[in-house]
Write an enzyme that holds these catalytic residues in place. Structure first.
Site, PDB file in Angstrom:
ATOM      1  CE  LYS A 234       3.854 -21.510   8.076  1.00  0.00           C
ATOM      2  NZ  LYS A 234       3.123 -20.941   9.231  1.00  0.00           N
TER       3      LYS A 234
ATOM      4  NE  ARG B  66       3.983 -22.328  13.833  1.00  0.00           N
ATOM      5  CZ  ARG B  66       4.626 -23.150  14.671  1.00  0.00           C
ATOM      6  NH1 ARG B  66       4.615 -24.453  14.443  1.00  0.00           N
ATOM      7  NH2 ARG B  66       5.270 -22.664  15.719  1.00  0.00           N
TER       8      ARG B  66
ATOM      9  N   GLY C  83       1.343 -13.809   9.452  1.00  0.00           N
ATOM     10  CA  GLY C  83       0.539 -13.400  10.595  1.00  0.00           C
ATOM     11  C   GLY C  83      -0.930 -13.171  10.320  1.00  0.00           C
TER      12      GLY C  83
ATOM     13  CG  HIS D   6       2.647  -7.789  12.399  1.00  0.00           C
ATOM     14  ND1 HIS D   6       1.990  -6.591  12.183  1.00  0.00           N
ATOM     15  CD2 HIS D   6       2.013  -8.707  11.630  1.00  0.00           C
ATOM     16  CE1 HIS D   6       0.995  -6.791  11.323  1.00  0.00           C
ATOM     17  NE2 HIS D   6       0.994  -8.063  10.977  1.00  0.00           N
TER      18      HIS D   6
ATOM     19  NE  ARG E  26      -5.065   9.593 -21.309  1.00  0.00           N
ATOM     20  CZ  ARG E  26      -3.934   9.140 -20.760  1.00  0.00           C
ATOM     21  NH1 ARG E  26      -2.830   9.880 -20.808  1.00  0.00           N
ATOM     22  NH2 ARG E  26      -3.908   7.965 -20.169  1.00  0.00           N
TER      23      ARG E  26
ATOM     24  NE  ARG F 261      -7.805   9.415 -26.803  1.00  0.00           N
ATOM     25  CZ  ARG F 261      -8.080   9.132 -25.518  1.00  0.00           C
ATOM     26  NH1 ARG F 261      -8.316   7.885 -25.163  1.00  0.00           N
ATOM     27  NH2 ARG F 261      -8.120  10.088 -24.615  1.00  0.00           N
TER      28      ARG F 261
ATOM     29  CB  SER G 262      -3.910   1.179 -29.514  1.00  0.00           C
ATOM     30  OG  SER G 262      -3.560   1.375 -28.155  1.00  0.00           O
TER      31      SER G 262
ATOM     32  N   GLY H 238      -7.988   0.100 -25.947  1.00  0.00           N
ATOM     33  CA  GLY H 238      -8.230   1.005 -24.826  1.00  0.00           C
ATOM     34  C   GLY H 238      -9.012   0.238 -23.771  1.00  0.00           C
ATOM     35  CB  THR H 239      -7.939  -2.394 -21.428  1.00  0.00           C
ATOM     36  OG1 THR H 239      -6.843  -1.649 -20.866  1.00  0.00           O
ATOM     37  CG2 THR H 239      -7.414  -3.337 -22.497  1.00  0.00           C
ATOM     38  CG  ASN H 240      -8.527   2.615 -18.650  1.00  0.00           C
ATOM     39  OD1 ASN H 240      -8.102   1.607 -18.096  1.00  0.00           O
ATOM     40  ND2 ASN H 240      -7.856   3.742 -18.674  1.00  0.00           N
TER      41      ASN H 240
ATOM     42  CE1 TYR I 277       0.905  -0.049 -27.808  1.00  0.00           C
ATOM     43  CE2 TYR I 277       1.316  -1.042 -29.950  1.00  0.00           C
ATOM     44  CZ  TYR I 277       0.590  -0.187 -29.148  1.00  0.00           C
ATOM     45  OH  TYR I 277      -0.461   0.537 -29.669  1.00  0.00           O
TER      46      TYR I 277
END
Length: 900
Positions: free
Chosen positions: A35, A105, A114, A465, A586, A642, A788, A790-792, A876
């Site tokens: 703003k 503000r 808001g 709103h 999987r 996999r 590859s 496996g970020t989990n 990728y």
């Protein structure tokens, strides 16, 4: 110029400010909030903006770190800026003659409509009020402004109940026999002011402050504090905004829309934020202040009324809107006030919009020559694309509506009726779908709104709103349904003779404004209907625009987008949505059919190799058919499969009856099966006998899976197709593991191709999901052709977390106490997990230049995580099918931000 200050006038040189920001590697909105930065730019551009000054975001952060105390020297800077403002406007703050009133503000880097606090009419006291009456001759206007200040100051600054102050106005209206605020007499408003002062003393414990400077400083502190009020925190959590940014404070000369019928206030968008049509879309009220429009206190008029009543002002307004769009290269959301025939622009910002509107606006602006394709890509929020893929009501089966309101945010929603934000949040956490029904919503309702399938209000217009937040969240919303008679006490609403109770099902159509009883059937969205062939592209303007946007994104991005798919159906859907292959199939999910599961259980409990081979031979045709279907759906594109990952105990039953069935099928005693179930049980299965460790100890399972993959690939190749299988070995942490299993996979692949007399293109690689694998990635890369991430699991092992355990136990506390900004399973932790990924990439490619590397965890569909993947040099990302368009767009935006 060197920024050795924290308070900036709106008419300071924007060129000098931008130059200084460039030196610091920041943007002006980082310093002054969106703003404040826009007010500086509009003032410099000669747009009529009430003058003022901004207190920077750094001051907010210092305020919070200093136990909610203004930092040293800031009061002096505010005094100096105020003196400059007084000189520029020829008015004096708190003076008896020609007094200056101010608004205060908030304004953070990212728009949070808001969510934080505002105080208007600062500087008013008894002496100033009389001076203004003498100056304007309008006692009613002055005391309307005064009563608003007392109410807002009590609410925002002191935390008193606003409703109690509103009730005093209602009491006087009843005494005078009027219904609207604007009809209360000047004497009545004087009475309201006196009553509010008494109430203020009772509720706050001290008199209302008569010192204008005290009012200003306390209001500044209140706005800084509002950065951390619950609704603001909730909003940031919902929208992934950092808690560390802080808000600026904008102090601005008041201009008044409540000075009579030649005054007014409004909110407008330069294009329709629901449909994207090129038209001024907004609402306006004569003789009102801005809060009256946004809060839905009075029913606003369409902006066309302004054109009819004040054509010259309307022409000036539309010209400014056109110029703002041209300057910002985006659709704008503006607030304005008309004070006795003079137009003032109070703010502008990029307008929130629905996904459909966003795509149309981007497409139209490219056609108009207003933006480039790259700019159009950057205008879109990738996550919004979810909305246009979601179902809509089927017009053939949609029942008659019981009432109709204003179509504020498009989409189809069915749910059980609730009447409070708290109930909406609680019911949603129980897995229920809810529709939140309110007279109007306020920023305090943000959590309930976020939890709801749809929102229905009885008042308000298209810029209320509920409408703005609904569009931003992609939540269907119908507002201004005046025929809905709400009864909060009895938790029900009535439309004519129809009574709807809490928990009853209703459906709302945010595209038409219709409200219907019951659950209404839905149908696939236009885009999905075209993709599956149920509609022709020429029948859907939305699909055409969507396709254009995706084409532009594909032309720009360098990251490829693959999908996670375990079935041919998922693979086909993903390919239609633009997936360039499969990054994760999987195989464990394929074992859970009834016959398959029993054969795999026989493999697990087998006493000798012959019995195990026999069970695996029975499984082989199933696996081969599965892989053939997926490879066929992705013909010509890579498919990363996999090998088995979960521990074996997950495939054995705990139920005694099911254990008895296995015993009968294998000729074993039930006690033997029970003993094996107990023996295979693991205390911490995530770190146990799974992944490549199973392949090392049970190589026949891995060999069967590899054989199934290559038999399927050879069969398709013999048909003339072009399968591209890639075998992924999971959970590797040592060079020895990958070496043994790579050799196994290579041997079986060559055997199958020799047997079939067919050669196929393939690769053998590994999934990197352990910190050690990242640290020795150069060793692993000697035997792996691709990585590859496996970020989990990499997130779990890097933090030492069990995802299933933390999310319901301590993750919410970690976010609340700012240990985390958001869940590290939703957005990749760049500092820790990201550093491991970067190390793995660097080491892997050092050992194997040009190595293909990607990510296949859920992070592959998160725009922030995708940006990291782009910056770290991955080839990728892979995500679930319906997130493929999101990933395509996010990858393109990353390329525009940081070209490779």
């Amino acid at each position: 110029m060197g920024l050795d200050k924290h308070v900036f006038l709106f008419n300071e040189s924007v060129e000098a400010l931008d130059a200084e920001m460039d030196k610091q590697g920041r943007e002006l909105r980082d310093l002054l909030g969106g703003k404040g930065a826009n007010l500086v730019r509009m003032t410099n551009a000669g747009i009529p903006v009430p003058l003022g000054f901004s207190i920077d975001t750094d001051s907010c952060i210092a305020f919070i770190e200093n136990n909610n105390q203004l930092p040293d020297g800031l009061e002096d800077e505010i005094d100096a800026a105020l003196a400059s403002l007084e000189e520029q406007v020829g008015k004096n703050f708190g003076a008896d003659e020609n007094p200056l009133l101010l608004s205060v503000r908030s304004g953070s880097r990212f728009s949070m409509p808001g969510m934080m606090d505002t105080v208007l009419n600062l500087g008013m006291n008894d002496q100033v009020a009389e001076a203004m009456v003498a100056l304007t001759g309008d006692e009613r206007f002055v005391y309307d402004a005064y009563r608003r200040l007392i109410m807002m100051f009590a609410d925002v600054v002191k935390g008193a109940e606003r409703d109690h102050f509103e009730e005093l106005l209602s009491e006087v209206k009843e005494q005078e026999g009027v219904k609207e605020d604007v009809d209360v007499s000047a004497a009545g408003l004087r009475k309201v002011v006196a009553m509010q002062k008494d109430l203020y003393r009772k509720e706050v414990g001290v008199p209302f402050p008569e010192d204008p400077r005290q009012q200003l400083l306390e209001a500044v502190e209140a706005v800084f504090r509002s950065w951390n009020i619950p609704r603001a925190i909730a909003y940031r959590e919902i929208h992934g905004i950092s808690h560390s940014l802080g808000t600026a404070v904008n102090v601005q000369m008041m201009v008044f829309g409540n000075l009579g019928d030649d005054s007014g206030t409004g909110v407008a968008f330069t294009r329709n934020p629901a449909s994207g049509e090129k038209e001024i879309y907004g609402e306006f009220l004569f003789n009102a202040q801005g809060e009256d429009v946004v809060a839905g206190i009075r029913t606003p008029l369409p902006i066309s009324e302004l054109e009819r009543e004040m054509p010259a002002i309307y022409k000036q307004f539309t010209d400014i809107c056109e110029n703002l769009e041209a300057y910002y290269h985006n659709m704008q959301d503006v607030e304005f006030t008309i004070e006795q025939g003079k137009l003032w622009m109070l703010q502008t910002r990029d307008g929130k919009r629905t996904a459909q509107a966003a795509i149309k606006i981007a497409s139209d602006m490219v056609e108009e020559g207003r933006v480039s394709k790259e700019e159009a890509i950057m205008m879109m929020d990738p996550s919004q694309l979810d909305q246009i893929l979601h179902p809509q009501f089927d017009p053939e089966t949609k029942p008659a509506s019981i009432t109709k309101g204003v179509d504020a945010s498009p989409g189809a929603a069915s749910g059980q009726v609730v009447f409070t934000s708290e109930d909406a949040d609680a019911w949603a956490k129980q897995g229920k779908r809810v529709i939140l029904v309110r007279h109007e919503t306020s920023p305090e309702d943000i959590r309930g709104m976020a939890a709801s399938e749809g929102i229905l209000t009885t008042t308000g217009g298209k810029t209320s709103h509920a409408a703005i937040v609904g569009r931003q969240m992609g939540t269907p919303c119908v507002v201004g349904a005046g025929a809905v008679d709400l009864d909060y006490k009895n938790k029900q609403f009535r439309v004519g003779n129809v009574i709807v109770h809490e928990g009853d099902w209703v459906s709302i159509d945010g595209s038409t404004g219709e409200v219907m009883l019951g659950q209404v059937e839905t149908m696939p969205s236009d885009v999905i209907q075209v993709l599956v062939g149920d509609k022709q592209p020429s029948e859907s303007e939305l699909y055409t625009m969507f396709d254009n946007l995706m084409t532009w994104a594909d032309e720009v991005r360098s990251l490829r987008v693959l999908t996670n798919a375990d079935t041919p159906e998922d693979a086909t859907t993903a390919r239609r949505l633009g997936a360039q292959g499969i990054g994760l199939t999987r195989t464990e999910h394929m074992f859970f059919g009834e016959e398959r599961l029993l054969n795999f259980q026989k493999t697990i409990v087998a006493d000798d190799e012959d019995s195990q081979r026999k069970a695996l031979d029975a499984l082989l045709p199933y696996q081969r058919d599965d892989f053939e279907g997926i490879l066929r759906a992705m013909d010509g594109l890579p498919v990363i499969i996999r090998l088995l990952d979960p521990p074996l105990h997950e495939f054995l039953p705990k139920d005694p009856e099911e254990q008895r069935v296995i015993a009968e099928e294998t000729g074993k005693a039930v006690e033997e099966i029970q003993e094996m179930v107990a023996r295979l049980h693991e205390m911490n299965p995530m770190l146990g006998h799974r992944g490549c460790r199973l392949g090392i100890t049970d190589p026949l399972i891995s060999a069967m899976q590899v054989r199934a993959i290559f038999e399927a690939a050879c069969s398709l190749k013999a048909e003339g197709l072009s399968p591209k299988p890639e075998v992924m070995i999971p959970l590797v942490g040592t060079e020895g593991e990958i070496k043994i299993l790579q050799q196994l996979a290579e041997r079986v692949a060559q055997e199958v191709m020799a047997e079939k007399g067919v050669e196929v293109d393939y690769m053998i690689g590994t999934m990197i999901e352990l910190p050690r694998a990242c640290l020795v990635a150069d060793q692993i890369a000697r035997h792996a052709e691709f990585f590859s991430f496996g970020t989990n699991d990499l997130t779990q092992t890097a933090f030492g977390f069990s995802r299933d355990d933390i999310e319901g136990k301590f993750l919410p506390a970690y976010i609340e106490q700012r240990i985390f900004e958001q869940s590290p399973f939703a957005v990749l932790d760049e500092d820790g997990v990201g550093a491991l990924v970067a190390t793995g990439v660097e080491k892997g490619r050092a050992a194997r230049p040009g190595m293909e590397i990607g990510v296949c965890g859920e992070h592959g569909g998160d725009p922030k995580s995708i940006d990291f993947c782009h910056r770290v040099g991955l080839d990728y990302v892979s995500c679930s099918p319906l997130r493929v368009p999101i990933a395509r767009l996010a990858a393109a935006q990353s390329q525009v931000h940081n070209p490779r």
